[in-house]
Enzyme design. Sequence first.
Site, short mmCIF file in Angstrom:
data_model
loop_
_atom_site.label_atom_id
_atom_site.label_comp_id
_atom_site.label_asym_id
_atom_site.label_seq_id
_atom_site.Cartn_x
_atom_site.Cartn_y
_atom_site.Cartn_z
N LYS A 46 0.83 -1.21 0.00
CA LYS A 46 0.00 0.00 0.00
C LYS A 46 0.87 1.26 0.00
O LYS A 46 0.62 2.19 -0.75
CB LYS A 46 -0.91 0.05 1.25
N ARG A 97 -8.95 1.80 9.14
CA ARG A 97 -8.57 0.41 9.39
C ARG A 97 -9.62 -0.31 10.21
O ARG A 97 -9.44 -1.47 10.55
CB ARG A 97 -7.25 0.39 10.15
N ARG A 119 11.67 -6.93 5.24
CA ARG A 119 11.64 -5.47 5.04
C ARG A 119 12.64 -4.77 5.96
O ARG A 119 12.80 -5.13 7.11
CB ARG A 119 10.23 -4.95 5.33
N ARG A 125 11.79 -2.77 11.49
CA ARG A 125 10.79 -2.18 12.37
C ARG A 125 10.41 -3.18 13.46
O ARG A 125 10.31 -4.38 13.19
CB ARG A 125 9.53 -1.82 11.57
N ARG A 145 -0.41 -8.41 13.82
CA ARG A 145 -0.92 -7.49 12.80
C ARG A 145 -1.89 -8.20 11.86
O ARG A 145 -2.90 -7.64 11.46
CB ARG A 145 0.24 -6.87 12.01
P1 AMP Z 1 1.46 0.85 8.92
O1 AMP Z 1 2.75 1.53 8.66
O2 AMP Z 1 0.32 1.40 8.12
O3 AMP Z 1 1.56 -0.66 8.82
O4 AMP Z 1 1.08 1.16 10.46
C1 AMP Z 1 1.94 0.80 11.51
C2 AMP Z 1 1.18 0.73 12.82
O5 AMP Z 1 0.61 2.01 13.13
C3 AMP Z 1 -0.01 -0.23 12.84
O6 AMP Z 1 0.37 -1.57 13.09
C4 AMP Z 1 -0.84 0.37 13.97
O7 AMP Z 1 -0.28 0.06 15.23
C5 AMP Z 1 -0.66 1.86 13.74
N1 AMP Z 1 -1.69 2.40 12.82
C6 AMP Z 1 -1.50 2.95 11.60
N2 AMP Z 1 -2.66 3.34 11.05
C7 AMP Z 1 -3.62 3.01 11.94
C8 AMP Z 1 -5.04 3.13 11.95
N3 AMP Z 1 -5.71 3.66 10.92
N4 AMP Z 1 -5.71 2.68 13.04
C9 AMP Z 1 -5.06 2.14 14.09
N5 AMP Z 1 -3.74 1.98 14.14
C10 AMP Z 1 -3.00 2.41 13.08
#
Ligand code: AMP
Length: 212
Positions: free
Chosen positions: A16, A91, A126, A159, A170
Amino acid sequence: MIKKKLMMLGPPGAGKGTQAKLLSKEHDLAHISTGDMLRRAKEQGTELGKKAASYMNEGELVPDEVVIGIVRETLSDPEIAEGFILDGFPRTVEQAEALERMGIELDTVLNVVVDEPTIIERLSGRRSCTSCGETYHIQYNPPQREGVCDVCGEELVQRADDQPDAIRTRLEEYHAKTAPLIAFYRDRDKLIDIDGEQSPEEVEEQIQGVLR
Ligand code: AMP
């Protein structure tokens, strides 16, 4: 050029972020990544970052009200609200409903479909830059020098939430809370499936075709 209101939907590791960055350049759209915003807040040690850190490290979703607040503030800028690509938000159904209550109607939701073995392989390989956020894959997209970012020369790390236990959490969070958005947006006639198993270039081409 007509500005669009787009959203990328899909499990972690679907690509994404990669596609959202490309689309934002190509179509002059604001790239709104809640994950990037939360990671920045965490690194800077702000109140928001402190609130989000433990959830993020474990691979859990940050509470709805926290994330909804950040997005509401971002979209309160009329220039941004005119055309954007949401990456990692909404989400949960609660977040999607909050977006509607903000008066935002998405044009298209790009649902990137990938299977579980691919997700695990992508996330566990990653590596991310601690400074500029650029991402690499140890096998499919390695940096020129191991452990060093091609773009800014800073250190690459794995990460915390790309570690095996957090990846499992996740995926569970995705299935329980995010996957229901597929039906939510299909009902609203916004959803288009994208085959995320293809190479990044092929995925990009498919998305460009859809948007044309
Ligand atoms: P991402 O980089 O999009 O995978 O986001 C990393 C982490 O940030 C996720 O595993 C969540 O802990 C938090 N996060 C990001 N976007 C959201 C969202 N829309 N709602 C809740 N947690 C989020």
